[in-house]
Design a protein around this motif. Structure first.
Motif, PDB file in Angstrom:
ATOM      1  N   PHE A   4       0.824  -1.247   0.054  1.00 58.44           N
ATOM      2  CA  PHE A   4      -0.075  -0.065   0.002  1.00 58.44           C
ATOM      3  C   PHE A   4       0.979   1.177  -0.142  1.00 58.44           C
ATOM      4  CE2 PHE A   4      -3.033  -3.129   1.282  1.00 58.44           C
ATOM      5  CZ  PHE A   4      -4.178  -2.551   0.902  1.00 58.44           C
ATOM      6  N   LEU A   6      -0.076   5.078  -0.068  1.00 58.52           N
ATOM      7  CA  LEU A   6      -1.641   5.608  -0.062  1.00 58.52           C
ATOM      8  C   LEU A   6      -1.603   7.235  -0.985  1.00 58.52           C
ATOM      9  CD1 LEU A   6      -2.857   5.184   3.464  1.00 58.52           C
ATOM     10  CD2 LEU A   6      -3.367   4.087   1.426  1.00 58.52           C
ATOM     11  N   LEU A 324     -17.716   4.524   8.994  1.00 59.75           N
ATOM     12  CA  LEU A 324     -17.047   3.413   7.799  1.00 59.75           C
ATOM     13  C   LEU A 324     -18.244   3.015   6.889  1.00 59.75           C
ATOM     14  CD1 LEU A 324     -14.831   1.244  10.193  1.00 59.75           C
ATOM     15  CD2 LEU A 324     -14.195   3.119   8.647  1.00 59.75           C
ATOM     16  N   GLU A 326     -20.896   1.524   7.363  1.00 55.37           N
ATOM     17  CA  GLU A 326     -21.696  -0.109   7.786  1.00 55.37           C
ATOM     18  C   GLU A 326     -22.840  -0.100   8.846  1.00 55.37           C
ATOM     19  OE1 GLU A 326     -18.054  -1.692   9.324  1.00 55.37           O
ATOM     20  OE2 GLU A 326     -16.596  -1.631   7.521  1.00 55.37           O
ATOM     21  N   ARG A 402     -12.271   8.677   9.115  1.00 56.54           N
ATOM     22  CA  ARG A 402     -12.393   7.125   8.720  1.00 56.54           C
ATOM     23  C   ARG A 402     -11.597   6.349  10.068  1.00 56.54           C
ATOM     24  NH1 ARG A 402     -15.723   5.013   5.204  1.00 56.54           N
ATOM     25  NH2 ARG A 402     -14.160   3.136   4.635  1.00 56.54           N
ATOM     26  N   LYS A 404     -10.631   3.624  12.640  1.00 57.34           N
ATOM     27  CA  LYS A 404     -10.903   2.317  12.872  1.00 57.34           C
ATOM     28  C   LYS A 404     -10.247   1.782  14.189  1.00 57.34           C
ATOM     29  CE  LYS A 404     -11.744  -0.379   9.202  1.00 57.34           C
ATOM     30  NZ  LYS A 404     -11.300  -1.396   8.255  1.00 57.34           N
ATOM     31  N   GLN A 410      -3.805   3.799   8.822  1.00 53.47           N
ATOM     32  CA  GLN A 410      -3.114   3.615   7.462  1.00 53.47           C
ATOM     33  C   GLN A 410      -1.632   4.220   7.490  1.00 53.47           C
ATOM     34  OE1 GLN A 410      -6.185   5.641   5.026  1.00 53.47           O
ATOM     35  NE2 GLN A 410      -7.336   3.661   4.818  1.00 53.47           N
ATOM     36  N   ASP A 462      -5.742  -4.748   5.872  1.00 54.64           N
ATOM     37  CA  ASP A 462      -7.154  -5.261   5.189  1.00 54.64           C
ATOM     38  C   ASP A 462      -7.452  -4.634   3.580  1.00 54.64           C
ATOM     39  OD1 ASP A 462      -7.830  -2.389   5.486  1.00 54.64           O
ATOM     40  OD2 ASP A 462      -9.115  -2.848   7.185  1.00 54.64           O
ATOM     41  N   SER A 463      -8.423  -4.773   3.204  1.00 55.10           N
ATOM     42  CA  SER A 463      -8.619  -4.229   1.718  1.00 55.10           C
ATOM     43  C   SER A 463      -8.444  -2.730   1.556  1.00 55.10           C
ATOM     44  CB  SER A 463      -9.973  -4.722   1.215  1.00 55.10           C
ATOM     45  OG  SER A 463     -10.920  -4.160   2.201  1.00 55.10           O
ATOM     46  N   GLU A 464      -8.433  -1.856   2.705  1.00 67.46           N
ATOM     47  CA  GLU A 464      -8.311  -0.567   2.526  1.00 67.46           C
ATOM     48  C   GLU A 464      -6.987   0.147   3.048  1.00 67.46           C
ATOM     49  OE1 GLU A 464     -12.451   1.640   3.437  1.00 67.46           O
ATOM     50  OE2 GLU A 464     -12.270   0.095   4.926  1.00 67.46           O
ATOM     51  N   GLY A 465      -6.187  -0.804   3.534  1.00 64.23           N
ATOM     52  CA  GLY A 465      -5.112  -0.323   3.908  1.00 64.23           C
ATOM     53  C   GLY A 465      -4.711  -0.300   5.523  1.00 64.23           C
ATOM     54  N   TYR A 466      -5.847  -0.420   6.250  1.00 62.30           N
ATOM     55  CA  TYR A 466      -5.507  -0.449   7.490  1.00 62.30           C
ATOM     56  C   TYR A 466      -4.598  -1.516   8.119  1.00 62.30           C
ATOM     57  CZ  TYR A 466      -9.678   3.080   7.596  1.00 62.30           C
ATOM     58  OH  TYR A 466     -10.384   3.955   7.495  1.00 62.30           O
TER      59      TYR A 466
END
Length: 635
Positions: A4, A6, A324, A326, A402, A404, A410, A462-466
């Motif tokens: 990643f 960013l 997020l 969700e 964002r 988490k 990130q 994860d898929s979002e770079g966290y």
């Protein structure tokens, strides 16, 4: 590998050395307050030091360093707590092109000798007579060491007097030839295993994460139109403390120093200085939470606090799902309940931290998700970030809007992250160190992945770079059945119990996972006081031991609930004393020296496993199958 990158890096404003920020601020806004010092008249009051006052003091001390023969490239150790004089000395040394070697003041004689000799220090600044004696005892092995200056004996005043005849132009000329890629600090790693290694960090490397964080997150340090303020209390001997100092000096934040890390001193400083932004390591946030809980229970409001804490976590989790994308966010009932506790509980908890901080940062190791949600729910969002000595501090941060919890965010803009096939985190970016001093082989090994730094930490993206940190590569435990266990998660969950202060998971080449546990002295005293009435004194000791065994067994069971059976703790021992700096079992950054702990408590570990296996049938073929129930042994 997952990779990643960013965003492009934030523009670095560094054209010279780190000392330039103070001189630049003094030129732009000479009356801007940059440091707050305790008043000599009233310790509860703070007096502001302006940019021009700090610059002039730095210049006077720098002249004294020149008069003492300190030249560009010389290494000078600072072995002191987090205090005003540390900041002045560091800036003065950078102004003349010298390199700072931070050493924690509680370091042992052998550690002090190793770092001073390994770095080739020509001078060392200490706090008190005891430290002078420590350095004096190793001077014979340090032929390059020429000066030992003692802060409590007026070292700064002596340097100022010595440099009176040195022209200001001499310091100015030295400061202007310091290049961004010159070495600014030789920071020693925590040394959790083996000797600590000296990381050469450049002025640019140290400035890079500070400038990136200030550009992207600096506006969150205080309400609009208000100067941000930070209470610096973590040791400057650790890169996290240095990064906080750098952000304050480069970002125009008012910085105060608190050298005393006791709960009483820190609490008093927070109440009187009232910072707008708070920071710490996970153990600090854990300790604050347990203090909140203990105080509430002592006041007869323990049940109220626990309900408020649960509401805070639920509210924060709902807010997180909403930001997020969700979930819809907190429902009406939850918002109503949260508003009630805001008036009756949460604002009082924030008041204990000074009342002004609405955001904070945790670093050094991962913060427990439940604890992160608690602080967000009471109105103080804790940004859990990640960094290490070899990266000059920060590598990741929570993206604003964002965030988490449970992750460390990130990658910072301009920093690249990868997770290797074996789970090791790899980093590449402008803040990566120049190498280990005097150890080319270790440097090559650390940068063996085509220039990527092998951090030694394990994690997942994860898929979002966290990024989520799962442990240290060297800490992974392999039982004799071949099961690999990362101890960090279990240890985090154990420490969430108010009675548990520290936990070290063990089990290498053992039939199952075990744990060494120390208790929180303050909470233990509070727990004992409420256990039984005084009239029951004859049976009190037995009742306490049984109750304590049951309580810790429940804590172990709760920790085990999050892992598989093969990874769960089956035996534990409660130790009489906590691991501390004085015993050498903690690093200055409060990390556990696992190898040394296992060596020190080898007999206790053996006894723990032997006690569990006594009485087992001699006919058991698969020994691991007999370790089905958690057990405990008290020392």
């Amino acid at each position: 590998m997952r990779d990643f990158a960013l965003a492009p890096p934030a523009t670095s404003h560094l054209t010279g050395g780190l000392a330039d920020s103070v001189f630049d601020t003094a030129a732009r806004n000479p009356t801007q307050p940059v440091i707050a010092r305790r008043s000599d008249v009233s310790p509860a009051d703070w007096e502001e030091v302006t940019a021009v006052e700090l610059r002039d003091e730095v210049m006077d001390v720098a002249k004294g360093l020149v008069a003492s023969g300190i030249s560009p490239g010389h290494r000078v150790a600072i072995m002191a707590r987090t205090r005003y004089e540390w900041t002045v000395l560091g800036l003065a040394l950078w102004a003349v092109g010298a390199e700072v070697v931070p050493i924690h003041p509680t370091s042992s004689r052998d550690q002090v000798e190793w770092m001073l000799r390994d770095a080739g220090c020509v001078a060392v600044v200490v706090e008190d007579e005891q430290a002078v004696m420590t350095v004096g005892s190793v001077c014979a092995a340090l032929p390059r060491l020429r000066h030992v200056w003692q802060l409590d004996a007026g070292a700064l005043a002596q340097l100022v007097q010595r440099g009176e005849f040195i022209p200001l132009a001499t310091v100015e000329s030295l400061r202007r030839i310091v290049l961004p890629d010159s070495t600014a600090v030789v920071a020693y790693t925590s040394g959790t295993t083996g000797r600590p290694l000296g990381c050469a960090l450049s002025h640019r490397g140290l400035a890079s994460p500070c400038d990136t964080l200030l550009e992207g997150w600096g506006h969150t340090a205080a309400p609009p139109g208000e100067q941000g303020s930070v209470l610096a209390f973590l040791p400057f001997s650790h890169v996290y403390g240095l990064m906080i100092q750098g952000m304050c000096l480069r970002g125009g934040l008012l910085m105060a120093h608190e050298p005393d890390l006791s709960a009483e001193a820190l609490s008093a400083a927070l109440r009187t200085f009232r910072p707008t932004y708070f920071y710490g390591v996970p153990s600090v946030f854990e300790r604050i939470y347990k203090t909140f809980l203990r105080t509430a229970q002592q006041a007869g409001r323990g049940a109220l606090f626990e309900r408020a804490a649960e509401t805070a976590r639920d509210f924060a989790a709902a807010c997180e799902r909403h930001r997020l994308g969700e979930g819809p966010g907190p429902g009406f009932d939850l918002r109503l309940q949260h508003a009630l506790y805001e008036r009756t509980v949460y604002r009082k908890l924030r008041g204990a931290l000074g009342g002004r901080a609405r955001r904070a940062t945790s670093g050094g190791s991962s913060l427990n998700r439940e604890l992160s949600l608690f602080y967000e729910g009471i109105g103080i969002y804790v940004h859990d970030g990640y960094g290490l000595t070899e990266t000059s501090g920060g590598v990741t941060m929570q993206p604003l809007g964002r965030e988490k919890s449970g992750t460390v965010g990130q990658a910072l803009p301009g920093t690249d992250l990868r997770v290797a096939d074996d789970g090791e985190i790899l980093v590449r970016g402008p803040s990566v160190f120049q190498g280990y001093v005097g150890d080319d082989a270790a440097t090559r090994a650390a940068l063996a992945h085509n220039g990527w730094l092998a951090t030694g930490d394990l994690g997942r993206l994860d898929s979002e770079g966290y990024l989520t940190i799962t442990g240290r590569k060297k800490d992974v435990i392999i039982t004799n059945s071949g099961k690999s266990v990362a101890p960090a998660g279990l240890e985090h969950r154990l420490r969430m119990h108010p009675l548990i202060h520290q936990a070290v998971v063990v089990g290498d080449n053992r039939p199952c996972v075990g744990a060494l546990i120390t208790l929180d002295p303050e909470f233990l005293a509070h727990w004992r006081a409420g256990l039984a009435p005084a009239s029951d004194a004859p049976n009190r000791e037995a009742r306490e031991e049984n109750a304590l065994r049951e309580e810790i067994t429940r804590a172990v069971a709760a920790a085990n609930s999050a892992v598989s059976r093969a990874e769960s703790i089956r035996v534990f021992r409660i130790l009489a004393e906590p691991f501390d700096l004085a015993s050498g079992l903690l690093t200055p950054s409060m990390k556990l020296r696992r190898d040394l702990i296992v060596q020190t408590y080898a007999l206790e570990i053996d006894a723990m496993y032997q006690a569990r296996s006594r009485g087992r049938s001699q006919g058991v073929v698969d020994e691991s199958a007999s370790w089905d129930e958690a057990d405990n042994v008290f020392r």
